[in-house]
Write an enzyme that holds these catalytic residues in place. Sequence first.
Site, short mmCIF file in Angstrom:
data_model
loop_
_atom_site.label_atom_id
_atom_site.label_comp_id
_atom_site.label_asym_id
_atom_site.label_seq_id
_atom_site.Cartn_x
_atom_site.Cartn_y
_atom_site.Cartn_z
N GLY A 322 0.83 -1.20 0.00
CA GLY A 322 0.00 0.00 0.00
C GLY A 322 0.87 1.25 0.00
N SER A 323 0.40 2.25 0.71
CA SER A 323 1.08 3.56 0.63
C SER A 323 2.45 3.56 1.27
CB SER A 323 0.21 4.61 1.29
OG SER A 323 -0.97 4.76 0.54
N THR A 324 2.78 2.56 2.08
CA THR A 324 4.14 2.56 2.63
C THR A 324 5.17 2.43 1.51
OG1 THR A 324 4.13 0.15 2.95
CG2 THR A 324 3.37 1.48 4.79
N LYS A 326 5.23 4.11 -1.03
CA LYS A 326 5.54 5.44 -1.58
C LYS A 326 6.90 5.93 -1.13
CE LYS A 326 0.68 6.68 -2.06
NZ LYS A 326 -0.47 7.29 -1.38
N ALA A 629 -3.74 6.32 3.69
CA ALA A 629 -4.23 6.31 2.32
C ALA A 629 -4.98 5.03 2.05
CB ALA A 629 -3.06 6.42 1.36
#
Lengths: 656, 370
Positions: A322-324, A326, A629
């Site tokens: 997921g957003s990690t 990013k 997110a």
Amino acid sequence: MASTLVTSRREVPNEFRRRLSFALALVVALFGLTVVRLWHLQVSTGDEYRSLSEHNRIRLKRVRATRGTILDRNGDIVVDNRPSFDLVLVPEDTHDVPATIAALTRLLGPEVGDLSAIVAAARNRPAFEDVVLVRDLDWEHIVKIETHQFELPGVSVQVGPRRTYPFGQMAAHLLGYVGEVSQQEREQRRGYHLGDLIGKAGAERYWEDYLRGVDGGQQVEVDSVGRRLRVLSEVDETPGNSLVLTIDRDLQQAAEAAMEGHDGSVVALDARTGEILAMVSRPAFDPNLFARGIRLSEWKALVDDRKRPLNSKAVQGTYPPGSTYKVVMAAAALEEGVITPFTTIFCGGGLFFGNRTFRCWRPQGHGAVNVHEALVRSCDVFFYQVGQRLGVDTIAEYSHRFGLGAPTGITLEHESGGIIPSSAWKRQRFGEPWYPGETLSISIGQGYVTTTPLQMASVMATVANGGVVYKPRFVKRVESTDGATVREERPEVVRDVGFKKSTLLQIRDALSDVVNSKRGTGSNAKLPGVEVGGKTGTAQASRAGGDKTSQKGWSREKRDHAWFIAFAPVDNPEIALVVLAEHSGQHGGTAAAPIARKVFARYFGIPDEDEAALKRTAGFVPLHDQYGAAIRLSALNEPYPGGADADADAEDHAQD
Amino acid sequence: MRQFDRRLAYHFDWSLLALTLAIIGGGLATIFSATEARVHTGFANNPLVMRQAFYASVGFVGMIAVVLIDYRRLERYAYVVYAATLLLVLAVPLVGTVGGGARRWIDLGPVSIQPSELIKVSLVVALARYFHRSQATGDVRLVDALPAFAMLAVPGALILAQPDLGTVGVIAIVAFSVLFCAGLRLRVFVVLAAVAALAVPLLWGHLKPYQQQRVQTFLSPEMDPLGAGYHVIQSKIAIGSGELWGKGYLRGTQNKLNFIPEQHTDFIFSVFAEEWGFAGAVALLVLYGGLVLRGLTVAHRAKDRFGALVVFGVVSIVFWQVVINVGMTSGILPVVGITLPFFSYGGSSLTTMMIAVGLMINVNMRRFLF
């Protein structure tokens, strides 16, 4: 000439025949000697040996070595041994087995179960080998057995060390467990006997050779009913070495407590060395079950449990990051130069690509954001764009540099490597080309990308320590019983990611704002006194429809995973952490960040006040900031929680 | 051509075949007794007996095949056979499987072979070929024998690394037997013995702890009454308690109660001697003695050096293994893990030894043909 040569070569020399007669003499002599020896053994002293064989009362009693203990980094006990009094029977020494068993059952009461079944099950064992009837007798029973020795031929109480895990499920997946050695293991490894214990999983398995020790033995003379008369000779056992872990027991317990009510994993690493300070996987199992011999029903319950308590979610579980993810994306983008820290991208709530819209978790968008803001507020559109500029293969390359897509090499069984997709990977796996739209999913840690919690902890550690990927380890050293160091484990550098110093500093700065700014998604991890940096993530586990907000009524397997990766202190990082709340159905900032805060609080010795008190210290937390997110690839029509008003408030701060 | 065949058949040595088959039969019966205590099947369902019987038939086919080929043709390919076997030995550390702490086997699916057993015979054949063609006759100097030492040293070092000290000992003593017969000067033996006596303290340090322990145990069994010493004591009790006539087939208590270690392989003689007594043990030794003496006669009558040396070497394999095995089970030699030829369970050993008997028959049969 030639023919005579051939003839002379073929001839058998006379010397050969002479020596042959010597050989003949030797044969006769040695065979004769052998016969004399046999005559001596079988005829001259045969009756002695006959009586020895009839009264073969010399028993070889192995004294099993005490297994080494396992300590935490401060020398506190994590795995220990305690004495266990076991009731054993040697059926060969009992004239009337059923009568003896009946007497035993009378003495001990019916709760000991069907002892004759145990004896029957052991009929294929070597003669005179003990049959353990009851393990772990209590004192009352021991006294009863001892005082009735004469009615119980062949029965004795034996004391032996029993493996014990005083903290039950704590760090069970890392510590592993012991069990009786299997037939296969006995064939492969020297010196194991029926009924010996061997490490079956985790540290117990990987450090078996150090923990095990060397068995001792006694040559014991017993009388005709198997009572021990005297010890003829004895060799002392050598206890196994102790294992000193890198785990901090207090921190481990804090992490276990913080995970109460959640499934998933917590891994805390020393960012400077790759040492694992705590590693939680939930649900867990109790290794004591294995140490005392697990019952079939217990084993079946563990294996059939859909939450897979035997699997270590920290190293075997793979989840979309997921957003990690990013964090990895931002590093790749800054390093490749596809953006600068000042590049802004406009987020209007979604990106139209191909024939569909890729949504940002925030339907009304984030406006124009740079990489700092995109991380702080977890803007998806920004990273869709960045992903497109990088392309899937560059993303894969940077992911690999962080150690994703391959096992970290931790010494635990069945470690997963996760998946870092690339165009070559997809061609090989599916025989299909890579579609550009898929790059967008990858950019926000969805689609084919999967990672283990340990890998994400390592990513966080790498960002925190300035770019070094360490091999995660959980053993500090091996100590002998007198405290001398037998083996020392040192930090192992896998690689340096080779990034510009500024890249990682910028990311760390952004991650600090994720937690500490009002706009950030991770403010639930905010801790007074210590600056924490981190990144939330909410990973979609399925594409199911329904009420996506609460995910109530969703079956567990469809609910989102909540992620939080973090490190602290920001200016001089010591500890890196990952929290994964599996199928929590909540956002990373809601479910995972508070867990991280509790672990940090214990690490830095800060009393973790209750939620309300912390909020007072941390100031007002905007409602929408509680959510990490949340990314949905399927069409998403209903408005996202938090409401437009709250978001509008936040919008004002967005361009700070 | 037909007459040729008939003449060959006429000289076929039935006594060698009969002695071999008699020993193998006794071995099968004893393997059954040694394993029945644990598996409780019938004779036909006993997996180890059936496997051994299978290996015996494979060995029989191999034996017949070897008899049919003129051994002088074999002489030409001696080095090829030796090299091929050496490759197998070499392959063991690479692809071999581990059993009991040592890497000795190559796994070929349903069967696994132990190349260190094969090398015994191919080394003999290679040495025979070397001395067959060597210019030195009857009076071989050390220099003349150096290639022969190399032929021994290469497989010896490889097998030592497995580690299998016992087999290295056997191939060394067999090679020296062949050297002795080929006419290596006696004073060379004296010098080598002196060097060996000096080298022992040096080599001691290189032995594996369990090997050191075995030698120590042999020198003083009471030092380790729990481990290897216990086994020797129990083996001696087994043999001794057989007394004159034995306890009867399938009725050896030492065997049935698992006091004897490695019952169906290295210590099978203890099982046999317990159940058949001194009478049976001597009868078995008479069979072996007959085989050895018959072999020496064949060697004596052989028409050429290759034939004589091959037969002598093969005979020495049988002889030394019997003496060492009986010696270790009866407690006069250290426990070195040497099997009793034709008798112990083990496919590689059985088939190789049967092929070796084929060589003896072969040489005997063709002694009038040129």
